[in-house]
Design a protein around this motif. Structure first.
Motif, short mmCIF file in Angstrom:
data_model
loop_
_atom_site.label_atom_id
_atom_site.label_comp_id
_atom_site.label_asym_id
_atom_site.label_seq_id
_atom_site.Cartn_x
_atom_site.Cartn_y
_atom_site.Cartn_z
N VAL A 199 -38.53 54.21 64.74
CA VAL A 199 -38.40 52.88 65.33
C VAL A 199 -37.49 52.93 66.56
N GLN A 200 -37.84 52.13 67.55
CA GLN A 200 -37.04 52.01 68.76
C GLN A 200 -36.56 50.57 68.85
N VAL A 201 -35.27 50.40 69.04
CA VAL A 201 -34.62 49.10 68.87
C VAL A 201 -34.16 48.54 70.21
N ILE A 202 -34.52 47.28 70.47
CA ILE A 202 -33.96 46.54 71.60
C ILE A 202 -33.07 45.45 71.01
N ASN A 203 -31.78 45.60 71.23
CA ASN A 203 -30.79 44.70 70.65
C ASN A 203 -30.51 43.56 71.63
N LEU A 204 -30.99 42.36 71.29
CA LEU A 204 -30.80 41.19 72.14
C LEU A 204 -29.87 40.17 71.49
N CYS A 205 -28.95 40.63 70.69
CA CYS A 205 -27.99 39.73 70.05
C CYS A 205 -27.14 39.03 71.11
N ARG A 206 -26.58 37.88 70.73
CA ARG A 206 -25.85 37.06 71.71
C ARG A 206 -24.58 37.72 72.21
N SER A 207 -23.99 38.58 71.39
CA SER A 207 -22.73 39.23 71.78
C SER A 207 -22.73 40.66 71.28
N TYR A 208 -22.12 41.54 72.09
CA TYR A 208 -21.93 42.92 71.67
C TYR A 208 -20.44 43.23 71.45
N LYS A 209 -19.63 42.19 71.33
CA LYS A 209 -18.20 42.40 71.14
C LYS A 209 -17.94 43.25 69.91
N TYR A 210 -16.83 43.94 69.94
CA TYR A 210 -16.45 44.84 68.85
C TYR A 210 -16.46 44.09 67.51
N LEU A 211 -17.16 44.65 66.55
CA LEU A 211 -17.28 44.15 65.17
C LEU A 211 -18.18 42.91 65.05
N SER A 212 -18.84 42.50 66.13
CA SER A 212 -19.80 41.40 66.04
C SER A 212 -21.11 41.92 65.46
N PRO A 213 -22.01 41.02 65.01
CA PRO A 213 -23.32 41.49 64.52
C PRO A 213 -24.06 42.34 65.55
N GLY A 214 -23.98 41.95 66.82
CA GLY A 214 -24.65 42.74 67.85
C GLY A 214 -24.10 44.15 67.95
N TYR A 215 -22.78 44.27 67.84
CA TYR A 215 -22.15 45.60 67.88
C TYR A 215 -22.62 46.44 66.70
N TYR A 216 -22.63 45.83 65.51
CA TYR A 216 -23.04 46.58 64.31
C TYR A 216 -24.51 46.97 64.36
N CYS A 217 -25.35 46.14 65.00
CA CYS A 217 -26.78 46.49 65.09
C CYS A 217 -26.96 47.79 65.88
N SER A 218 -26.27 47.90 67.02
CA SER A 218 -26.36 49.14 67.80
C SER A 218 -25.74 50.30 67.04
N LEU A 219 -24.64 50.05 66.37
CA LEU A 219 -23.96 51.12 65.63
C LEU A 219 -24.84 51.66 64.52
N LEU A 220 -25.44 50.78 63.73
CA LEU A 220 -26.26 51.22 62.61
C LEU A 220 -27.58 51.82 63.09
N ALA A 221 -28.11 51.33 64.20
CA ALA A 221 -29.33 51.93 64.74
C ALA A 221 -29.09 53.41 65.05
N GLU A 222 -27.96 53.70 65.68
CA GLU A 222 -27.65 55.10 65.99
C GLU A 222 -27.42 55.90 64.71
N ALA A 223 -26.75 55.29 63.74
CA ALA A 223 -26.51 56.00 62.48
C ALA A 223 -27.81 56.29 61.74
N ARG A 224 -28.83 55.44 61.95
CA ARG A 224 -30.13 55.64 61.31
C ARG A 224 -31.04 56.58 62.10
N GLY A 225 -30.52 57.09 63.20
CA GLY A 225 -31.31 58.02 64.00
C GLY A 225 -32.34 57.36 64.88
N GLN A 226 -32.16 56.05 65.13
CA GLN A 226 -33.10 55.31 65.98
C GLN A 226 -32.54 55.21 67.41
N ARG A 227 -33.43 55.15 68.38
CA ARG A 227 -33.00 54.92 69.75
C ARG A 227 -32.80 53.44 69.97
N VAL A 228 -31.67 53.09 70.55
CA VAL A 228 -31.31 51.68 70.66
C VAL A 228 -30.82 51.38 72.06
#
Length: 495
Positions: free
Chosen positions: A42-71
């Motif tokens: 899966v290839q992920v485009i993260n369009l969350c409202r905020s990428y601030k540290y510890l926000s849902p958007g930040y965690y989405c990118s973090l977990l995508a990388e941990a899952r081996g997905q390109r984000v």
């Protein structure tokens, strides 16, 4: 084919855009509510409202990388965008594009703000600048502000959410997303039997490339015979580099250059890469090279490092190295940035010019020979051998004439077994200090004396020159090395 998923905090954020079955909420993705959330393809485009540290958007990118997905954006990009001290480090890489773009814009404006949708700018004449910014900081939507005082400078770069887009901006984003999905995230089609995909970075406009067009075709043919799909790419392919298993750089490399950025990205992606960034760093600076060779007992011409153009410095150099003497700037290539001086006046004049370009200049005793040896080395094994003769009436292989024309001397390609043992031994020792990649070691031989002049990280492999002895097998051996390394990488074995 890989699947793309688009992440938003609230599906209502997507109301202005076309419907898609690939849309997921950040909560569903973080909680892995669907099997696709953990699929490595899966290839992920993260369009969350905020990428601030510890926000849902930040965690989405973090977990995508941990899952081996390109984000997009990656955690590194998110962190770089969080502070000017970090994103400012990228600015100097597109200063030239900014200056060029603003000259085209004209006018008396002192501040310009542009919105980039996957690197695409709606304003005329700013797309090249937008692409370069996106290459350095890949993020779906960016708002970039520039301010002019004496010169144009970067004021701010910040991500923008879907909620902040209005009217025509929504339309522009939708068009850019559709193009991005169709081109950038597209997986290259593999023909039946292709085991690996190899990107070959080339520049069709380069005046003196390391491989001519016939050689590039032979690399492609050799790869195809081994089940490797060799795909020529240019600098615009930076964002999709991760689609490939390996990278083969067939452009003249440099540290402050996109070739080094490609090598670094390929290494970070876990790809097999020649030239690797370490080799580029070590080989492209003649100061480093001379120091490394001398520290490891590899003979080089008598050498001195020069820091000023004073009369006392000139006298000291003449006493130590004699005249004529050769001066070099650290990162010259193809005989550029090199001068032979025959007297004190020429020495001081050349030093004055070179020290404006570099804090250190390399000075070496002049050693004339009819030809230079070039030994091609791949993974610490000799690959080819050539004698490059000096250009007619000139002291170098390449003679750069007024008006931009360049001439070169003749050459002779030999079987490796015919190379004098001492030349071969010194070439292999020098290459080993650089790494285990593909190198061209240049040496001079005068009687029993053999010295290393330099080690090139992307040596010429031209059809009709370096391949005259081995023919098609030269290209096959290089592709076999890529195959061996890609197999080793797949199996988790050391390269």
């Amino acid at each position: 084919m890989s699947q793309v998923i688009i992440l938003v905090d609230d599906p209502a954020d997507w109301a202005a855009y076309y419907p898609t079955r690939h849309l997921l909420s950040a909560r569903d993705y973080l909680q892995a509510a669907q099997p696709v959330c953990t699929d490595k393809k899966v290839q992920v485009i993260n369009l969350c409202r905020s990428y601030k540290y510890l926000s849902p958007g930040y965690y989405c990118s973090l977990l995508a990388e941990a899952r081996g997905q390109r984000v997009l954006p990656s955690v590194r990009t998110v962190n770089d965008l969080s502070r000017k001290a970090l994103y400012g480090l990228h600015f100097e890489r597109f200063e030239a594009a900014l200056d060029k773009a603003m000259k085209k814009q004209g006018g008396d404006a002192t501040r310009v703000t542009l919105t980039l949708y996957f690197g695409h700018a709606e304003q005329d004449g700013l797309n090249d600048l937008g692409r370069q910014i996106f290459d350095q900081m890949p993020c779906p939507i960016l708002r970039v502000s520039f301010r002019r005082r004496e010169e144009w400078t970067l004021e701010s770069i910040r991500p923008v959410s879907l909620k902040q887009l209005k009217g025509h901006e929504e339309d522009a984003f939708a068009r850019a997303l559709e193009q991005f999905n169709a081109r950038v995230w597209r997986n290259p089609r593999r023909r039946r039997g292709d085991r690996y995909d190899l990107a070959m970075l080339v520049d069709d406009k380069e005046a003196m490339p390391p491989s001519n067009r016939a050689a590039l075709k032979r690399f492609i043919k050799a790869g195809r015979q081994l089940g490797i799909k060799v795909d020529p790419i240019d600098r615009d392919a930076y964002t999709r580099l991760g689609e490939y298993d390996g990278l083969f750089i067939r452009e003249t490399t440099g540290i402050d250059h996109h070739t080094y950025q490609f090598a670094r990205k390929a290494e970070q992606e876990g790809m097999v890469v020649i030239d690797d960034p370490g080799s580029i760093l070590r080989c492209t600076n003649k100061i480093y090279l001379a120091e490394l060779m001398q520290a490891n007992g590899v003979p080089v011409p008598p050498t001195a490092f020069v820091f000023d153009d004073s009369e006392a410095q000139a006298d000291s150099l003449i006493a130590e190295l004699g005249l004529p003497m050769v001066l070099k700037i650290p990162d010259g290539s193809f005989s550029r940035g090199i001068s032979k001086v025959k007297d004190k006046a020429e020495l001081r004049a050349a030093l004055s010019g070179y020290l404006k370009q570099s804090a250190v200049v390399l000075a070496q005793a002049f050693m004339y020979t009819d030809y230079d040896w070039r030994i091609g080395v791949l993974n610490n094994r000799p690959l080819f051998a050539c004698q490059y003769f000096m250009s007619k009436g000139h002291w170098q292989i390449y003679h750069h004439k007024d008006g931009g024309k360049t001439s070169s001397g003749r050459f002779a390609t030999l079987p490796v077994r015919d190379v004098p043992a001492k030349v071969l031994r010194m070439a292999l020792k020098a290459a080993r200090l650089m790494g285990n990649g593909l190198y061209g070691v240049d040496l001079k031989q005068s009687g029993d004396q053999v010295v290393v002049i330099e080690v090139n990280d992307n040596p010429n492999v031209d059809a009709g020159v370096e391949d005259l002895w081995l023919g098609e097998d030269l290209y096959r051996q290089i592709m076999l090395e890529f195959l061996r390394r890609m197999e080793a990488r797949r199996l988790g074995l050391p390269l």
